[in-house]
Motif scaffolding. Structure first.
Motif, PDB file in Angstrom:
ATOM      1  N   ILE A 204       0.957  -1.627  -0.184  1.00 32.61           N
ATOM      2  CA  ILE A 204       0.199  -0.229   0.176  1.00 32.61           C
ATOM      3  C   ILE A 204       0.842   0.998   0.038  1.00 32.61           C
ATOM      4  O   ILE A 204       0.488   2.372   0.108  1.00 32.61           O
ATOM      5  CB  ILE A 204      -0.973   0.288   0.963  1.00 32.61           C
ATOM      6  N   ASN A 205       1.864   1.329   0.199  1.00 31.18           N
ATOM      7  CA  ASN A 205       3.493   2.064   0.069  1.00 31.18           C
ATOM      8  C   ASN A 205       4.160   1.076   0.264  1.00 31.18           C
ATOM      9  O   ASN A 205       4.377   0.234   0.912  1.00 31.18           O
ATOM     10  CB  ASN A 205       3.178   3.347   1.033  1.00 31.18           C
ATOM     11  N   PHE A 206       5.878   2.356   0.053  1.00 30.71           N
ATOM     12  CA  PHE A 206       6.549   1.654   0.217  1.00 30.71           C
ATOM     13  C   PHE A 206       7.520   0.844   1.518  1.00 30.71           C
ATOM     14  O   PHE A 206       6.868   1.542   1.809  1.00 30.71           O
ATOM     15  CB  PHE A 206       8.038   2.681  -0.445  1.00 30.71           C
ATOM     16  N   GLY A 207       7.328  -0.307   1.301  1.00 34.53           N
ATOM     17  CA  GLY A 207       7.657  -0.654   2.810  1.00 34.53           C
ATOM     18  C   GLY A 207       6.579  -1.374   4.061  1.00 34.53           C
ATOM     19  O   GLY A 207       6.457  -1.418   4.434  1.00 34.53           O
ATOM     20  N   ILE A 208       5.298  -0.839   3.226  1.00 40.24           N
ATOM     21  CA  ILE A 208       4.135  -1.630   3.622  1.00 40.24           C
ATOM     22  C   ILE A 208       3.175  -2.106   3.302  1.00 40.24           C
ATOM     23  O   ILE A 208       2.580  -2.032   2.087  1.00 40.24           O
ATOM     24  CB  ILE A 208       3.769   0.098   4.133  1.00 40.24           C
ATOM     25  N   TYR A 209       2.411  -3.474   3.851  1.00 36.11           N
ATOM     26  CA  TYR A 209       2.094  -4.129   3.415  1.00 36.11           C
ATOM     27  C   TYR A 209       0.749  -4.355   3.843  1.00 36.11           C
ATOM     28  O   TYR A 209       0.767  -4.712   5.160  1.00 36.11           O
ATOM     29  CB  TYR A 209       2.944  -5.291   3.201  1.00 36.11           C
ATOM     30  N   VAL A 210      -0.345  -5.394   3.375  1.00 36.43           N
ATOM     31  CA  VAL A 210      -1.300  -5.486   4.443  1.00 36.43           C
ATOM     32  C   VAL A 210      -2.201  -6.670   3.693  1.00 36.43           C
ATOM     33  O   VAL A 210      -1.796  -7.394   2.397  1.00 36.43           O
ATOM     34  CB  VAL A 210      -2.574  -4.660   3.880  1.00 36.43           C
TER      35      VAL A 210
ATOM     36  N   ILE B  14       8.132  -3.912   6.232  1.00 38.03           N
ATOM     37  CA  ILE B  14       9.627  -4.516   5.714  1.00 38.03           C
ATOM     38  C   ILE B  14      10.378  -3.845   4.614  1.00 38.03           C
ATOM     39  O   ILE B  14      10.251  -2.962   3.822  1.00 38.03           O
ATOM     40  CB  ILE B  14       8.392  -5.329   4.907  1.00 38.03           C
ATOM     41  N   ALA B  15      11.873  -3.676   5.399  1.00 35.36           N
ATOM     42  CA  ALA B  15      12.387  -3.285   4.582  1.00 35.36           C
ATOM     43  C   ALA B  15      13.104  -4.276   4.013  1.00 35.36           C
ATOM     44  O   ALA B  15      13.094  -5.018   3.910  1.00 35.36           O
ATOM     45  CB  ALA B  15      13.392  -2.775   5.798  1.00 35.36           C
ATOM     46  N   PRO B  16      14.151  -3.663   2.409  1.00 36.92           N
ATOM     47  CA  PRO B  16      14.757  -4.432   1.981  1.00 36.92           C
ATOM     48  C   PRO B  16      15.395  -5.380   2.136  1.00 36.92           C
ATOM     49  O   PRO B  16      15.759  -6.199   2.385  1.00 36.92           O
ATOM     50  CB  PRO B  16      15.048  -3.528   0.817  1.00 36.92           C
ATOM     51  N   GLN B  17      16.514  -4.955   3.459  1.00 38.54           N
ATOM     52  CA  GLN B  17      17.334  -5.112   3.990  1.00 38.54           C
ATOM     53  C   GLN B  17      17.235  -6.011   5.071  1.00 38.54           C
ATOM     54  O   GLN B  17      17.315  -7.198   5.094  1.00 38.54           O
ATOM     55  CB  GLN B  17      19.073  -4.740   3.694  1.00 38.54           C
TER      56      GLN B  17
ATOM     57  N   ARG C 294      15.344   3.439   9.140  1.00 37.81           N
ATOM     58  CA  ARG C 294      16.275   3.895   8.565  1.00 37.81           C
ATOM     59  C   ARG C 294      16.215   3.452   6.890  1.00 37.81           C
ATOM     60  O   ARG C 294      16.305   4.433   6.327  1.00 37.81           O
ATOM     61  CB  ARG C 294      17.220   3.479   9.963  1.00 37.81           C
ATOM     62  N   GLU C 295      16.737   2.155   6.393  1.00 32.99           N
ATOM     63  CA  GLU C 295      16.744   2.063   6.058  1.00 32.99           C
ATOM     64  C   GLU C 295      15.646   2.347   4.926  1.00 32.99           C
ATOM     65  O   GLU C 295      16.102   2.656   3.477  1.00 32.99           O
ATOM     66  CB  GLU C 295      16.212  -0.043   5.889  1.00 32.99           C
ATOM     67  N   VAL C 296      14.741   1.969   5.188  1.00 32.19           N
ATOM     68  CA  VAL C 296      13.213   2.885   4.392  1.00 32.19           C
ATOM     69  C   VAL C 296      13.347   4.180   3.734  1.00 32.19           C
ATOM     70  O   VAL C 296      12.936   4.251   2.860  1.00 32.19           O
ATOM     71  CB  VAL C 296      11.733   2.461   4.664  1.00 32.19           C
ATOM     72  N   GLU C 297      13.823   5.512   5.343  1.00 29.42           N
ATOM     73  CA  GLU C 297      14.314   6.720   5.126  1.00 29.42           C
ATOM     74  C   GLU C 297      14.771   6.934   3.573  1.00 29.42           C
ATOM     75  O   GLU C 297      15.087   7.541   2.690  1.00 29.42           O
ATOM     76  CB  GLU C 297      14.583   6.687   6.450  1.00 29.42           C
ATOM     77  N   GLU C 298      16.071   5.775   3.952  1.00 28.43           N
ATOM     78  CA  GLU C 298      17.177   6.109   2.956  1.00 28.43           C
ATOM     79  C   GLU C 298      16.781   6.430   1.991  1.00 28.43           C
ATOM     80  O   GLU C 298      17.061   6.484   0.654  1.00 28.43           O
ATOM     81  CB  GLU C 298      18.135   5.570   3.237  1.00 28.43           C
ATOM     82  N   VAL C 299      15.591   4.510   1.297  1.00 29.05           N
ATOM     83  CA  VAL C 299      15.170   4.173  -0.303  1.00 29.05           C
ATOM     84  C   VAL C 299      14.153   5.354  -0.643  1.00 29.05           C
ATOM     85  O   VAL C 299      14.381   5.973  -1.481  1.00 29.05           O
ATOM     86  CB  VAL C 299      14.864   3.299   0.126  1.00 29.05           C
TER      87      VAL C 299
END
Length: 182
Positions: A30-36, A54-57, A172-177
């Motif tokens: 539903i948004n980057f790194g946010i799933y439902v 969920i963050a990529p790494q 932090r990871e999501v913010e950086e992306v």
């Protein structure tokens, strides 16, 4: 209370660090790194939808369960009763919580029949929390937060949030992306 630190945390069947491609149920981003999802590996009858961060790494670092609508009166009697029952059930698993009943200073919603409107205006907060500093949480869990919220003067819902101990790293990871898109 049993020694809950001997096992890893798997709220609703989700493990800390789980990557998107490892999720075994249907999820929608539903948004980057946010799933439902509405069908987690281990559903609970009190909750009808589930949100995953969920963050990529770092992988999964936060899980939230959201109940369906709960009809109540303006004092929130049924909603508070359902919440208190859930808090008791959670206390059997995680130990006695830090209880939350907070009225913002100066609120006009101080009477019992104003409870739901006070919550709807974000001036009354009701729930419980568990932290790894004060409780023996299962391995990998950092905090648990449970609360009720109001949609109207006679309808509310429950939420529960599980924050894994990789939460700060995942954020932090999501913010950086996301910052890379600026």
């Amino acid at each position: 209370m049993s020694n809950s630190t001997a096992k890893s945390a798997t709220p609703f069947g989700f493990e800390k660090g789980l990557k998107v491609e490892e999720v075994t149920c249907d999820i929608e981003e539903i948004n980057f790194g946010i799933y439902v999802t509405s069908q987690p590996p281990k559903p609970h009858s009190s909750f009808s939808s589930y949100v995953l961060r969920i963050a990529p790494q770092s992988g999964l670092y936060w899980v939230k369960g959201i109940s369906g609508d709960i009809e109540t009166d303006s004092a929130g009697t049924m909603l508070k009763s359902r919440a208190d029952n859930m808090i008791e059930r959670l206390a059997k698993v995680y130990g006695p919580p830090e209880r939350i009943l907070f009225f913002n200073p100066g609120t006009i919603w101080g009477e019992s029949e104003d409870f739901m409107m006070g919550m709807a205006c974000n001036e009354i907060h009701y729930g419980a929390s568990w932290s790894k500093e004060a409780h023996e949480l299962p391995s990998g869990l950092g905090n648990i937060y449970f609360a009720i919220n109001a949609k109207s003067s006679n309808t509310g819902y429950m939420i529960i949030e599980y924050e894994f101990d990789n939460h700060e790293q995942g954020e932090r990871e999501v913010e950086e992306v996301e910052d890379g898109a600026l």
